[in-house]
Design a protein around this motif. Sequence first.
Motif, PDB file in Angstrom:
ATOM      1  N   VAL A  48       0.839  -1.207   0.000  1.00 49.34           N
ATOM      2  CA  VAL A  48       0.000   0.000   0.000  1.00 49.34           C
ATOM      3  C   VAL A  48       0.871   1.253   0.000  1.00 49.34           C
ATOM      4  CG1 VAL A  48      -1.668   1.315   1.353  1.00 49.34           C
ATOM      5  CG2 VAL A  48      -1.950  -1.154   1.086  1.00 49.34           C
ATOM      6  N   LEU A  49       1.912   1.251   0.809  1.00 51.71           N
ATOM      7  CA  LEU A  49       2.814   2.414   0.867  1.00 51.71           C
ATOM      8  C   LEU A  49       3.460   2.689  -0.484  1.00 51.71           C
ATOM      9  CD1 LEU A  49       4.486   1.642   4.301  1.00 51.71           C
ATOM     10  CD2 LEU A  49       3.187   3.716   3.777  1.00 51.71           C
ATOM     11  N   HIS A  50       3.841   1.633  -1.193  1.00 46.53           N
ATOM     12  CA  HIS A  50       4.488   1.820  -2.494  1.00 46.53           C
ATOM     13  C   HIS A  50       3.545   2.405  -3.542  1.00 46.53           C
ATOM     14  CE1 HIS A  50       7.883  -0.776  -1.080  1.00 46.53           C
ATOM     15  NE2 HIS A  50       8.546   0.014  -1.883  1.00 46.53           N
ATOM     16  N   ARG A  51       2.243   2.366  -3.265  1.00 46.81           N
ATOM     17  CA  ARG A  51       1.298   2.959  -4.217  1.00 46.81           C
ATOM     18  C   ARG A  51       1.140   4.467  -4.003  1.00 46.81           C
ATOM     19  NH1 ARG A  51      -1.628  -2.073  -3.540  1.00 46.81           N
ATOM     20  NH2 ARG A  51      -3.216  -1.136  -2.184  1.00 46.81           N
ATOM     21  N   HIS A  52       1.746   5.017  -2.960  1.00 44.15           N
ATOM     22  CA  HIS A  52       1.714   6.467  -2.743  1.00 44.15           C
ATOM     23  C   HIS A  52       2.715   7.121  -3.696  1.00 44.15           C
ATOM     24  CE1 HIS A  52       2.179  10.397  -0.901  1.00 44.15           C
ATOM     25  NE2 HIS A  52       1.151  10.123  -0.091  1.00 44.15           N
ATOM     26  N   PRO A  53       2.309   8.129  -4.448  1.00 44.92           N
ATOM     27  CA  PRO A  53       3.215   8.720  -5.442  1.00 44.92           C
ATOM     28  C   PRO A  53       4.465   9.358  -4.848  1.00 44.92           C
ATOM     29  CG  PRO A  53       1.233  10.059  -5.163  1.00 44.92           C
ATOM     30  CD  PRO A  53       0.986   8.777  -4.445  1.00 44.92           C
ATOM     31  N   GLY A  54       4.432   9.678  -3.565  1.00 43.10           N
ATOM     32  CA  GLY A  54       5.583  10.325  -2.948  1.00 43.10           C
ATOM     33  C   GLY A  54       6.533   9.363  -2.259  1.00 43.10           C
ATOM     34  N   VAL A  55       6.272   8.048  -2.362  1.00 45.75           N
ATOM     35  CA  VAL A  55       7.094   7.053  -1.667  1.00 45.75           C
ATOM     36  C   VAL A  55       8.015   6.350  -2.661  1.00 45.75           C
ATOM     37  CG1 VAL A  55       7.061   4.878  -0.391  1.00 45.75           C
ATOM     38  CG2 VAL A  55       5.423   6.691   0.168  1.00 45.75           C
ATOM     39  N   SER A 115       7.214  15.567  -1.101  1.00 48.39           N
ATOM     40  CA  SER A 115       7.437  15.781   0.333  1.00 48.39           C
ATOM     41  C   SER A 115       6.195  15.425   1.149  1.00 48.39           C
ATOM     42  CB  SER A 115       7.837  17.232   0.599  1.00 48.39           C
ATOM     43  OG  SER A 115       6.872  18.123   0.053  1.00 48.39           O
ATOM     44  N   PRO A 116       5.742  14.164   1.074  1.00 50.75           N
ATOM     45  CA  PRO A 116       4.579  13.780   1.888  1.00 50.75           C
ATOM     46  C   PRO A 116       4.905  13.885   3.375  1.00 50.75           C
ATOM     47  CG  PRO A 116       5.660  11.848   0.997  1.00 50.75           C
ATOM     48  CD  PRO A 116       6.296  13.022   0.336  1.00 50.75           C
ATOM     49  N   SER A 117       3.907  14.250   4.155  1.00 56.11           N
ATOM     50  CA  SER A 117       4.080  14.332   5.600  1.00 56.11           C
ATOM     51  C   SER A 117       3.640  13.023   6.238  1.00 56.11           C
ATOM     52  CB  SER A 117       3.240  15.477   6.160  1.00 56.11           C
ATOM     53  OG  SER A 117       1.850  15.202   5.983  1.00 56.11           O
ATOM     54  N   ILE A 149       0.886  10.057   4.897  1.00 52.97           N
ATOM     55  CA  ILE A 149       1.160   8.622   4.780  1.00 52.97           C
ATOM     56  C   ILE A 149       0.120   7.820   5.550  1.00 52.97           C
ATOM     57  CG2 ILE A 149       2.802   6.806   5.339  1.00 52.97           C
ATOM     58  CD1 ILE A 149       3.675   8.559   2.994  1.00 52.97           C
ATOM     59  N   VAL A 150      -0.199   8.266   6.761  1.00 48.04           N
ATOM     60  CA  VAL A 150      -1.184   7.567   7.583  1.00 48.04           C
ATOM     61  C   VAL A 150      -2.540   7.560   6.902  1.00 48.04           C
ATOM     62  CG1 VAL A 150      -2.445   7.623   9.769  1.00 48.04           C
ATOM     63  CG2 VAL A 150       0.029   8.024   9.749  1.00 48.04           C
ATOM     64  N   GLU A 151      -2.943   8.711   6.383  1.00 44.03           N
ATOM     65  CA  GLU A 151      -4.244   8.815   5.720  1.00 44.03           C
ATOM     66  C   GLU A 151      -4.311   7.918   4.490  1.00 44.03           C
ATOM     67  OE1 GLU A 151      -8.124  10.067   5.549  1.00 44.03           O
ATOM     68  OE2 GLU A 151      -6.630  10.501   7.100  1.00 44.03           O
ATOM     69  N   HIS A 152      -3.222   7.897   3.724  1.00 45.59           N
ATOM     70  CA  HIS A 152      -3.163   7.048   2.524  1.00 45.59           C
ATOM     71  C   HIS A 152      -3.415   5.587   2.889  1.00 45.59           C
ATOM     72  CE1 HIS A 152      -1.586   5.376  -1.265  1.00 45.59           C
ATOM     73  NE2 HIS A 152      -0.862   4.552  -0.514  1.00 45.59           N
ATOM     74  N   CYS A 153      -2.784   5.131   3.962  1.00 43.31           N
ATOM     75  CA  CYS A 153      -2.925   3.727   4.372  1.00 43.31           C
ATOM     76  C   CYS A 153      -4.291   3.458   5.010  1.00 43.31           C
ATOM     77  CB  CYS A 153      -1.814   3.353   5.345  1.00 43.31           C
ATOM     78  SG  CYS A 153      -0.159   3.370   4.612  1.00 43.31           S
ATOM     79  N   ARG A 154      -4.757   4.409   5.802  1.00 39.68           N
ATOM     80  CA  ARG A 154      -6.021   4.209   6.512  1.00 39.68           C
ATOM     81  C   ARG A 154      -7.172   3.987   5.539  1.00 39.68           C
ATOM     82  NH1 ARG A 154      -7.023   8.312  11.146  1.00 39.68           N
ATOM     83  NH2 ARG A 154      -6.769   9.785   9.428  1.00 39.68           N
ATOM     84  N   ASP A 155      -7.102   4.585   4.368  1.00 38.19           N
ATOM     85  CA  ASP A 155      -8.170   4.437   3.386  1.00 38.19           C
ATOM     86  C   ASP A 155      -8.101   3.104   2.628  1.00 38.19           C
ATOM     87  OD1 ASP A 155      -9.103   6.925   4.061  1.00 38.19           O
ATOM     88  OD2 ASP A 155      -8.159   7.965   2.370  1.00 38.19           O
ATOM     89  N   ARG A 156      -7.018   2.347   2.841  1.00 41.34           N
ATOM     90  CA  ARG A 156      -6.793   1.175   1.998  1.00 41.34           C
ATOM     91  C   ARG A 156      -6.620  -0.146   2.746  1.00 41.34           C
ATOM     92  NH1 ARG A 156      -5.103   5.756  -0.220  1.00 41.34           N
ATOM     93  NH2 ARG A 156      -5.357   6.047  -2.485  1.00 41.34           N
ATOM     94  N   VAL A 157      -6.457  -0.088   4.063  1.00 42.56           N
ATOM     95  CA  VAL A 157      -6.342  -1.327   4.848  1.00 42.56           C
ATOM     96  C   VAL A 157      -7.203  -1.219   6.094  1.00 42.56           C
ATOM     97  CG1 VAL A 157      -4.014  -1.931   4.037  1.00 42.56           C
ATOM     98  CG2 VAL A 157      -4.281  -0.490   6.062  1.00 42.56           C
ATOM     99  N   ALA A 158      -7.429  -2.361   6.733  1.00 42.94           N
ATOM    100  CA  ALA A 158      -8.251  -2.389   7.948  1.00 42.94           C
ATOM    101  C   ALA A 158      -7.644  -1.513   9.041  1.00 42.94           C
ATOM    102  CB  ALA A 158      -8.385  -3.827   8.437  1.00 42.94           C
ATOM    103  N   ALA A 159      -8.476  -1.110   9.971  1.00 45.28           N
ATOM    104  CA  ALA A 159      -8.066  -0.153  10.997  1.00 45.28           C
ATOM    105  C   ALA A 159      -6.894  -0.643  11.831  1.00 45.28           C
ATOM    106  CB  ALA A 159      -9.251   0.174  11.898  1.00 45.28           C
ATOM    107  N   TYR A 160      -6.806  -1.951  12.066  1.00 38.48           N
ATOM    108  CA  TYR A 160      -5.718  -2.447  12.915  1.00 38.48           C
ATOM    109  C   TYR A 160      -4.388  -2.564  12.159  1.00 38.48           C
ATOM    110  CZ  TYR A 160      -6.592  -7.046  10.734  1.00 38.48           C
ATOM    111  OH  TYR A 160      -6.768  -8.065   9.843  1.00 38.48           O
ATOM    112  N   LYS A 161      -4.412  -2.383  10.828  1.00 40.38           N
ATOM    113  CA  LYS A 161      -3.213  -2.592  10.024  1.00 40.38           C
ATOM    114  C   LYS A 161      -2.436  -1.315   9.710  1.00 40.38           C
ATOM    115  CE  LYS A 161      -5.156  -6.543   7.482  1.00 40.38           C
ATOM    116  NZ  LYS A 161      -5.528  -7.047   6.146  1.00 40.38           N
TER     117      LYS A 161
END
Length: 494
Positions: free
Chosen positions: A416-423, A451-453, A457-469
């Motif tokens: 999921v992180l690798h799908r962020h354009p700034g990563v 320059s993602p903050s 990053i947290v928001e990007h992941c929160r929208d794509r995986v379960a809350a505990y992940k």
Amino acid sequence: MLNLAVILRESAARRPDAPAVMHDGGTITYAELDARSDAVAAALAARGIGPGAPVALQLPNIPEFPIAYYGILKAGAVVVPVNVLLRAPEIAHQLRDSGARLFITWAGVAGEAAKGAAEAGLPSPYIVDGSIEELSAPVTEPFPLCPREPGDTAAIVYTSGTTGLPKGAELTHFQLYMNADIPGRLFEIKPADVVLTVLPLFHVYGMSSAMNLGIRFGAALSLVPRFTPEKVLATIERDRATIFDGVPTMFGALLAYAEKNECDTSSLRVCVSGGDAIPARLLDAIEERFGVPILEGYGMTETASTITFNQGPEERRAYSVGKPVWGVQVQVWDDAGRRLPPGRANIGELVTRGYHTMRGYHGHPAATAEAFDRGWFRTGDLGYADDDGYLYIVDRKKELIIRGGYNVYPREVEEVLHRHPGVLEAAVVGVPDERLGQEVKAIVVRRPGHSPSAPDIVEHCRDRVAAYKYPRLVEFRDALPLSGTGKVLKKDLA
């Protein structure tokens, strides 16, 4: 009888004038490589180094590595590859543990090597500085290959030491032969191929899946001593390389460089990724940019390299590590040692058995016994099989994060992180947490020009995986710590 060095002798007999090794200083033919390794074998024999004697070999990807490697084997001795990045105490451990009788090292690391040899009680090492003449003897006819049994140890290759001191996996002549022969047939290597060899030859992936494989089929090895994207791409163009074996961090660096620089990779026909899981986004981007398929495989030091492989561009299943190669079995077990059925919901530990598994850890019978269960080698990797038998690696069992009782697989979050354009690069680890046991932390390398903050990053992941992940903690770094083979060192991050 089987001596692994027969792969060089036979290729030299078939194609004596064909290029065996390409490097910055020129080209070495098969006849020359065979003769120079004969000279090393003769010198070793003259020094009393014979059947079963361990010889430590600490060289980067220079012509002297294959010259010495096959010379050691011809003499019937055992190759002990040593990482050129090790410090003296680490070198001393491997020399002592392997029982090395002789030590060959490179001038570039001679200081640490000498200290390590002294600590281990060995004589001063032979230093390779542009040639290996000091350890060569004149020969007037081919050196007779020392007869060895297929099950005899050909190499002792040390693990990365992620859990305690590194242990030496004893790999046999037959294992190493088969791990060159079978994978080479799977992607139809030909004598006309040029194998770009930047994977360290002291590591089982480079030694088995690049060097031995290329020599077995009479192809040329294009040696690159140290990975940089510009050097690799320039060498591909210079030598018209057709095959590139790499790890995911290498592919990422090549892509980033190629996005800003012109490069001719039209000679490539296939790439192989191993050593770690390659992010799906990176695999797709590499194939689109370079127009060449990436075949992903899976293996370990203890299995002489290959366990599974995507068997050719037409039969591969993208994002999987393929199917077990010929003669190899793989199952997925639960914690009680029961076989799990296919399906993404049935994640367990991968276990394997076949000709490819090591004889054992040299001098460590208890550790060897612990590594096997009812004849199956326990890989420590978590994954699952689909209905067609293709295997998917989820993560290392030891890297599993348990957050509040829920299992979090770092690789899933990394995808999921690798799908962020700034990563550009990312790694996920578990860190201690008083309330939950472990918390999920992301370590991120920003892509140049972005320059993602941490909240981004947290928001990007929160929208794509379960809350505990999704990661609650984010750390930015200029680079991730890598091993000598380019694998992310998560133990250093955790």
